[in-house]
Design a protein around this motif. Structure first.
Motif, PDB file in Angstrom:
ATOM      1  N   ARG A  47     -10.599   6.842   2.042  1.00 14.79           N
ATOM      2  CA  ARG A  47      -9.184   6.553   1.825  1.00 14.79           C
ATOM      3  C   ARG A  47      -9.020   5.323   0.916  1.00 14.79           C
ATOM      4  N   ASP A  48      -9.793   4.290   1.211  1.00 15.20           N
ATOM      5  CA  ASP A  48      -9.708   3.078   0.400  1.00 15.20           C
ATOM      6  C   ASP A  48     -10.134   3.351  -1.043  1.00 15.20           C
ATOM      7  N   LYS A  49     -11.124   4.226  -1.173  1.00 14.34           N
ATOM      8  CA  LYS A  49     -11.584   4.592  -2.505  1.00 14.34           C
ATOM      9  C   LYS A  49     -10.459   5.308  -3.265  1.00 14.34           C
ATOM     10  N   ALA A  50      -9.771   6.180  -2.538  1.00 10.72           N
ATOM     11  CA  ALA A  50      -8.673   6.930  -3.153  1.00 10.72           C
ATOM     12  C   ALA A  50      -7.510   6.013  -3.528  1.00 10.72           C
ATOM     13  N   ALA A  51      -7.336   4.952  -2.732  1.00 13.26           N
ATOM     14  CA  ALA A  51      -6.216   4.035  -2.978  1.00 13.26           C
ATOM     15  C   ALA A  51      -6.525   3.054  -4.097  1.00 13.26           C
ATOM     16  N   ASP A  52      -7.813   2.874  -4.348  1.00  8.79           N
ATOM     17  CA  ASP A  52      -8.246   1.899  -5.354  1.00  8.79           C
ATOM     18  C   ASP A  52      -7.695   2.272  -6.733  1.00  8.79           C
ATOM     19  N   GLY A  53      -7.064   1.318  -7.385  1.00  8.37           N
ATOM     20  CA  GLY A  53      -6.572   1.578  -8.733  1.00  8.37           C
ATOM     21  C   GLY A  53      -5.122   2.020  -8.790  1.00  8.37           C
ATOM     22  N   ILE A  54      -4.551   2.366  -7.663  1.00 12.37           N
ATOM     23  CA  ILE A  54      -3.129   2.735  -7.654  1.00 12.37           C
ATOM     24  C   ILE A  54      -2.326   1.430  -7.732  1.00 12.37           C
ATOM     25  N   ASP A  55      -1.288   1.470  -8.534  1.00 13.08           N
ATOM     26  CA  ASP A  55      -0.427   0.300  -8.708  1.00 13.08           C
ATOM     27  C   ASP A  55      -0.053  -0.292  -7.341  1.00 13.08           C
ATOM     28  N   ARG A  56      -0.220  -1.597  -7.200  1.00  6.90           N
ATOM     29  CA  ARG A  56      -0.064  -2.231  -5.885  1.00  6.90           C
ATOM     30  C   ARG A  56       1.347  -2.103  -5.317  1.00  6.90           C
ATOM     31  N   ALA A  57       2.318  -2.284  -6.183  1.00  9.51           N
ATOM     32  CA  ALA A  57       3.711  -2.188  -5.725  1.00  9.51           C
ATOM     33  C   ALA A  57       4.007  -0.765  -5.236  1.00  9.51           C
ATOM     34  N   LEU A  58       3.497   0.198  -6.003  1.00  6.70           N
ATOM     35  CA  LEU A  58       3.704   1.596  -5.622  1.00  6.70           C
ATOM     36  C   LEU A  58       2.980   1.902  -4.318  1.00  6.70           C
ATOM     37  N   LEU A  59       1.785   1.348  -4.187  1.00 10.65           N
ATOM     38  CA  LEU A  59       0.988   1.571  -2.985  1.00 10.65           C
ATOM     39  C   LEU A  59       1.681   0.995  -1.749  1.00 10.65           C
ATOM     40  N   SER A  60       2.265  -0.181  -1.903  1.00 11.74           N
ATOM     41  CA  SER A  60       2.903  -0.767  -0.725  1.00 11.74           C
ATOM     42  C   SER A  60       4.204  -0.031  -0.387  1.00 11.74           C
ATOM     43  N   ARG A  61       4.864   0.495  -1.419  1.00 12.05           N
ATOM     44  CA  ARG A  61       6.050   1.313  -1.166  1.00 12.05           C
ATOM     45  C   ARG A  61       5.639   2.582  -0.401  1.00 12.05           C
ATOM     46  N   TYR A  62       4.540   3.161  -0.874  1.00 14.75           N
ATOM     47  CA  TYR A  62       4.004   4.353  -0.214  1.00 14.75           C
ATOM     48  C   TYR A  62       3.649   4.054   1.247  1.00 14.75           C
ATOM     49  N   THR A  63       2.948   2.942   1.473  1.00 13.20           N
ATOM     50  CA  THR A  63       2.498   2.595   2.824  1.00 13.20           C
ATOM     51  C   THR A  63       3.684   2.427   3.770  1.00 13.20           C
ATOM     52  N   MET A  64       4.723   1.746   3.276  1.00 11.46           N
ATOM     53  CA  MET A  64       5.899   1.535   4.101  1.00 11.46           C
ATOM     54  C   MET A  64       6.544   2.874   4.475  1.00 11.46           C
ATOM     55  N   LEU A  65       6.655   3.755   3.460  1.00 10.12           N
ATOM     56  CA  LEU A  65       7.261   5.065   3.718  1.00 10.12           C
ATOM     57  C   LEU A  65       6.401   5.894   4.682  1.00 10.12           C
ATOM     58  N   PHE A  66       5.087   5.801   4.507  1.00 12.09           N
ATOM     59  CA  PHE A  66       4.173   6.562   5.363  1.00 12.09           C
ATOM     60  C   PHE A  66       4.396   6.197   6.827  1.00 12.09           C
ATOM     61  N   GLN A  67       4.574   4.883   7.061  1.00 15.55           N
ATOM     62  CA  GLN A  67       4.778   4.435   8.439  1.00 15.55           C
ATOM     63  C   GLN A  67       6.163   4.802   8.962  1.00 15.55           C
ATOM     64  N   ARG A  68       7.176   4.632   8.096  1.00 16.22           N
ATOM     65  CA  ARG A  68       8.550   4.861   8.581  1.00 16.22           C
ATOM     66  C   ARG A  68       8.964   6.321   8.581  1.00 16.22           C
ATOM     67  N   ARG A  69       8.276   7.133   7.794  1.00 16.48           N
ATOM     68  CA  ARG A  69       8.688   8.531   7.681  1.00 16.48           C
ATOM     69  C   ARG A  69       7.639   9.479   8.258  1.00 16.48           C
ATOM     70  N   ALA A  70       7.110   9.074   9.400  1.00 15.50           N
ATOM     71  CA  ALA A  70       6.180   9.932  10.161  1.00 15.50           C
ATOM     72  C   ALA A  70       5.077  10.566   9.324  1.00 15.50           C
ATOM     73  N   GLY A  71       4.444   9.743   8.484  1.00 17.73           N
ATOM     74  CA  GLY A  71       3.285  10.231   7.734  1.00 17.73           C
ATOM     75  C   GLY A  71       3.618  11.109   6.542  1.00 17.73           C
ATOM     76  N   VAL A  72       4.890  11.140   6.156  1.00 15.68           N
ATOM     77  CA  VAL A  72       5.250  11.878   4.932  1.00 15.68           C
ATOM     78  C   VAL A  72       5.978  10.916   3.996  1.00 15.68           C
ATOM     79  N   ALA A  73       5.200  10.305   3.091  1.00  9.96           N
ATOM     80  CA  ALA A  73       5.785   9.356   2.140  1.00  9.96           C
ATOM     81  C   ALA A  73       6.165  10.072   0.850  1.00  9.96           C
ATOM     82  N   ILE A  74       5.392  11.094   0.521  1.00 12.45           N
ATOM     83  CA  ILE A  74       5.627  11.842  -0.708  1.00 12.45           C
ATOM     84  C   ILE A  74       6.209  13.204  -0.343  1.00 12.45           C
TER      85      ILE A  74
END
Ligand SMILES: [Zn+2]
Length: 247
Positions: free
Chosen positions: A164-191
């Protein structure tokens, strides 16, 4: 941008698997914990009942002794009745006998009540003893069973996290943190996936139809920014239909 979002989609798959593994681990550990707490509680109750039983036995012995002594005293007094000479003396001894009889009756009913409670308690002790024994056996089996499972889950989690960390590596940090927040708040569906309008044109996260303007934007092959669902804020990914030769 589409490529970035596609990477997040892959990440989301990995993150969901990771979350599932972590939930399984918590579930397995929690079940054993619950079993242990239950058995401990029953054990404590069994202990309490056993102590109560010992106290009741001691009380019963005491009452039986008092009763026997009372009987002996009554016999004595009755013998004395044959020897009395005056009415006054007769009256006095009779009163004493009555009082002793009363005392013994009281002791007898105390003993009966005590015997009844002893019987009830004995049943509880027997039942609880069996429950505790079963609980211990179940706990031992569960501990043995989960030891392996916990180990394999832990190692699966470690592997999964690395991937997972390997997959996350290189993704824009701001986008990644937006994704992480959504993943937690939207029951594992950020995208959320948007299918072409011909199929439904809805946000797969909240099932709302996208406004036409937004739909047009996300459909463009060269997407210049990240778009979010106006309703649930999930990051939108347009699922383009591959052009087949028949079309
Ligand atoms: Zn939505």
């Amino acid at each position: 941008m589409r490529e970035e979002i596609a990477r997040l989609m892959d990440l989301q798959v990995l993150d969901r698997q990771l979350k599932e593994l972590e939930l399984s681990l918590a579930d397995v550990a929690g079940r054993v914990e619950q079993l242990r707490a239950e058995t401990d509680k029953n054990q404590t109750e069994l202990q309490r009942l056993t102590e109560e039983d010992q106290q009741a036995s001691a009380a019963r012995k005491r009452i039986e002794k008092d009763l026997a002594e009372g009987e002996a005293r009554i016999r004595n007094k009755r013998m004395r009745l044959n020897l009395v000479r005056t009415d006054k003396e007769l009256q006095a001894v009779t009163t004493e006998v009555e009082s002793l009889k009363e005392t013994n009756q009281r002791l007898e009913s105390e003993l009966a009540a005590l015997n009844e409670s002893v019987g009830v308690r004995a049943t509880s002790i027997k039942e609880l003893g069996e429950i505790v024994a079963n609980g211990r056996a179940e706990l031992a089996a569960a501990e043995k069973e989960i030891a392996d499972r916990v180990e394999s889950l832990k190692s699966a989690i470690t592997t999964q996290r690395a991937e997972r960390d390997k997959a996350a590596d290189g993704i824009d940090r701001a986008l990644l943190s937006r994704y992480t927040m959504l993943f937690q708040r939207r029951a594992g569906v950020a995208i959320a996936v948007v299918k072409p309008l011909a199929k439904d044109g809805k946000c797969s996260g909240c099932q709302r139809l996208l406004p036409p303007q937004l739909y047009n934007e996300i459909q463009k092959p060269k997407q210049v920014q990240i778009y979010s669902c106006p309703n649930c804020q999930r990051i939108l990914f347009y699922e383009a239909v591959p052009q087949t030769s028949e079309e």
